[in-house]
Write an enzyme that holds these catalytic residues in place. Sequence first.
Site, mmCIF file in Angstrom:
data_model
loop_
_atom_site.group_PDB
_atom_site.id
_atom_site.type_symbol
_atom_site.label_atom_id
_atom_site.label_comp_id
_atom_site.label_asym_id
_atom_site.label_seq_id
_atom_site.Cartn_x
_atom_site.Cartn_y
_atom_site.Cartn_z
ATOM 1 N N LYS A 65 0.842 -1.206 0.000
ATOM 2 C CA LYS A 65 0.000 0.000 0.000
ATOM 3 C C LYS A 65 0.871 1.248 0.000
ATOM 4 O O LYS A 65 0.584 2.229 -0.688
ATOM 5 C CB LYS A 65 -0.948 -0.007 1.213
ATOM 6 C CG LYS A 65 -2.121 -0.958 1.009
ATOM 7 C CD LYS A 65 -2.918 -1.215 2.267
ATOM 8 C CE LYS A 65 -3.956 -2.316 2.006
ATOM 9 N NZ LYS A 65 -4.606 -2.818 3.208
ATOM 10 N N GLN A 109 -4.731 -1.643 9.438
ATOM 11 C CA GLN A 109 -4.688 -2.971 8.823
ATOM 12 C C GLN A 109 -5.313 -4.012 9.762
ATOM 13 O O GLN A 109 -4.944 -4.090 10.932
ATOM 14 C CB GLN A 109 -3.221 -3.332 8.514
ATOM 15 C CG GLN A 109 -3.052 -4.628 7.766
ATOM 16 C CD GLN A 109 -3.604 -4.584 6.338
ATOM 17 O OE1 GLN A 109 -3.424 -3.615 5.613
ATOM 18 N NE2 GLN A 109 -4.316 -5.630 5.939
ATOM 19 N N ASP A 132 -11.043 3.330 4.162
ATOM 20 C CA ASP A 132 -11.468 1.940 3.980
ATOM 21 C C ASP A 132 -12.996 1.860 3.916
ATOM 22 O O ASP A 132 -13.551 0.836 3.528
ATOM 23 C CB ASP A 132 -10.985 1.092 5.184
ATOM 24 C CG ASP A 132 -9.954 0.066 4.767
ATOM 25 O OD1 ASP A 132 -9.775 -0.128 3.547
ATOM 26 O OD2 ASP A 132 -9.341 -0.544 5.656
#
Length: 304
Positions: A65, A109, A132
């Site tokens: 990422k 994460q 997200d």
Amino acid sequence: MTASTTTMNAGGGAELIDGKAMAAGMTADIREQVEMLVRQGHELPGLAVVLVGNDPASEVYVKNKAIQTHRAGMKSFMQMMPESTSQEELLALIEELNENPKVDGILVQLPLPPQIDAATVTNAIHPDKDVDGLGEVNTGRLALGMENGIVPCTPLGCLKLLQSVHEDMTGLKAVVIGASNLVGRPMAQLLLKANCTVTVAHIHTRNIEELARSADILVVATGKAGLVKGSWIKPGATVIDVGITRVQTPEGKSRLVGDVVFEEASRVAGHITPVPGGVGPMTIACLLHNTFQAASRRRASTEG
Ligand code: NAD
């Protein structure tokens, strides 16, 4: 249906939907837009990625990422915390990142160590920085069909792949196999918003094979390698395979496979995504897209 530059023949009849090529195109477009933002005198957009612990798969995802964020010309802030981090410590970091004007997007994460409640952490991220799209506010906005939310990256990537095949999905029958908050549920909301007739199947669904065979659009996100056989697919259907499972080969190596038996399915489907090279790269491209959108909105709101 439209001919697309991101599809090519999959070998068995179906056209391959090339997520890797589409993601590369999206990243290049975002980079151009970032450069334009900077030329207008704005700060570079910034994405903070928080990793708690040393899960090897998570370390690879987070590193990837960061690389892609740089590739799109944006700033990446990596926050590594030890496995023993308490929920209070993580919440304090999120509060700091919420307040930091250089940070436009925050991603924690998953999975998190057992002493930390993932939902509490996800909901602590400011909705405008929740790139997200997994917090309650953005989930609610999506469920209400609102335009001002941030859509979770994987289903958004799937939608873009579908749109490369179908100019208009109105009236198509869509079946989503998998009902997780991360993929299946938001995917169903997006398909509903695109005027599909949507059915969500899951582990308790009866006659799942028959149901799958009725779908013009079949999205599979279960994590069960090879669940969907060629016989489950309606001839000409568009198949999006979200699943990723690492399996051992007879040669003692390992490779990634999806939830769909690709060789069989590509003989029946009209269009199909490969694994790898389908949904995976689009998930990261959509994270960059969400970060850029969040940055643009914040800059517009501070100017106005
Ligand atoms: P999850 O375990 O949270 O949810 C799985 C869902 O599938 C559940 O709703 C369950 O009921 C359903 N299911 C499980 N077995 C089934 C069966 N035999 N028949 C019908 N339904 C069944 O998983 P998730 O987080 O949604 O991820 C699903 C898969 O997608 C995993 O392989 C994951 O690695 C992959 N994934 C890929 C990306 C990407 O970027 N490519 C992103 C997220 C998830």
